[in-house]
Enzyme design. Sequence first.
Site, PDB file in Angstrom:
ATOM      1  N   SER A  44       0.799  -1.225   0.000  1.00 37.14           N
ATOM      2  CA  SER A  44       0.000   0.000   0.000  1.00 37.14           C
ATOM      3  C   SER A  44       0.831   1.273   0.000  1.00 37.14           C
ATOM      4  O   SER A  44       0.313   2.344  -0.326  1.00 37.14           O
ATOM      5  CB  SER A  44      -0.936   0.019   1.212  1.00 37.14           C
ATOM      6  OG  SER A  44      -0.193  -0.045   2.422  1.00 37.14           O
ATOM      7  N   ASP A 346      -4.152   8.290   7.578  1.00 40.02           N
ATOM      8  CA  ASP A 346      -5.254   7.478   8.093  1.00 40.02           C
ATOM      9  C   ASP A 346      -4.854   6.604   9.277  1.00 40.02           C
ATOM     10  O   ASP A 346      -5.608   5.715   9.673  1.00 40.02           O
ATOM     11  CB  ASP A 346      -5.832   6.610   6.978  1.00 40.02           C
ATOM     12  CG  ASP A 346      -4.790   5.671   6.371  1.00 40.02           C
ATOM     13  OD1 ASP A 346      -3.643   5.642   6.858  1.00 40.02           O
ATOM     14  OD2 ASP A 346      -5.130   4.959   5.392  1.00 40.02           O
ATOM     15  N   HIS A 349      -1.045   5.005   6.879  1.00 42.22           N
ATOM     16  CA  HIS A 349      -0.279   5.589   5.770  1.00 42.22           C
ATOM     17  C   HIS A 349      -0.076   7.080   6.010  1.00 42.22           C
ATOM     18  O   HIS A 349      -0.729   7.681   6.861  1.00 42.22           O
ATOM     19  CB  HIS A 349      -1.018   5.350   4.455  1.00 42.22           C
ATOM     20  CG  HIS A 349      -1.449   3.935   4.258  1.00 42.22           C
ATOM     21  ND1 HIS A 349      -2.711   3.476   4.601  1.00 42.22           N
ATOM     22  CD2 HIS A 349      -0.778   2.863   3.789  1.00 42.22           C
ATOM     23  CE1 HIS A 349      -2.801   2.183   4.344  1.00 42.22           C
ATOM     24  NE2 HIS A 349      -1.639   1.778   3.850  1.00 42.22           N
TER      25      HIS A 349
END
Length: 372
Positions: A44, A346, A349
């Site tokens: 991610s 968040d 990240h």
Amino acid sequence: MASCSSTLHFVLFFILISSSIVSTAEDSTRNICPFQSLYNFGDSISDVGNLIREGPVGARSYAARLPYGETTFRRPTGRCSNGLLMIDYIAMALRLPLLNPYLNPSAVVDHGVNFAVAGSTALDSSFFRGKNLHVPASNSPLSTQLNWFRDHLNRVCHNPVECANRLEHSLVFVGEIGGNDYNYGFFQGKSMEEIRTYVPQVVQAITNAVREVIHAGAVRIVVPGNFPIGCIPIYLTAFQTSDPRAYDDMKCLAGLNGFARYHNDYLQSALDELRHEFPDVVILYGDYYAAFESIIHRASSLGFDVANAAKACCGVGGAYNFDSNRMCGSPGVPVCPNPARRIHWDGVHLTQDAYLHMAQWLLADLLPKVQC
């Protein structure tokens, strides 16, 4: 589909940031290698839209909805941030278009491809089943991404010589990957002692991937290490303690940061062995740990809100503005008024602005070593 105004906003932003990031790169070396393409494997930290295209699970993921992507793109793109990622800034610095996700079949791939998928692991899912660990059905481990890489080369090259020539003029990022291999263990109750035993296998999977791209023709490769995970809100929340000795000078969990350094040291030793094995290949270590650390130490001068340096911008609850039951993108979860002043997006990240500063640090460190 983005509106005309949002498209114009992105074009203007892209021009502005491209000028800034290229200027930073040129400060570190006057001779930016004329790379023709960029390839990226990972999770991610660098997924630009593969997970949300991978099936129903991905299409329902948080990265497939606002507020993800709201700052730059004005829409979700599958990036786990409010805007751009480090790999985007690196593409800009190399004067290449932003990479498209491999799972977008209609995308232009002349300038390279991004194979990264959010949630992916370095090791295959069978490894985790053997440890009684659950990994998402959407897991596309490094072996899957390598299969995609082979399929991509088979489509764009007529023979191995042509593929090797393409890769000779490319920069390849193998990672960051491996962080999720540890995350699944930490958040499913495994001890740090047990998770440390995963490190040799995780690093082996990464170095095997490096060997494969070298055998295909790559001659300039960056292999990033892990973040100081003890500084990330999801970890700070899950392993919060009243013992002040558990925290380091960055107000992060010292034990978890020590684990990240253990992985990084092991990886760097393995890369040294690869350099002896392939003396004609430039194999660089991407020091994500130090790049992130530099943001923490310069937070005020970089314009970040020091008082909220460890808090998620998009989130709710607790000391770190993070609740795993009410993640960013869930109904009613707010976004901070000015994401540009926050490091964490968040709770897992980073924000676009944090990634920008990390990318600038990395470019200054890596580009002089690329050996055009």
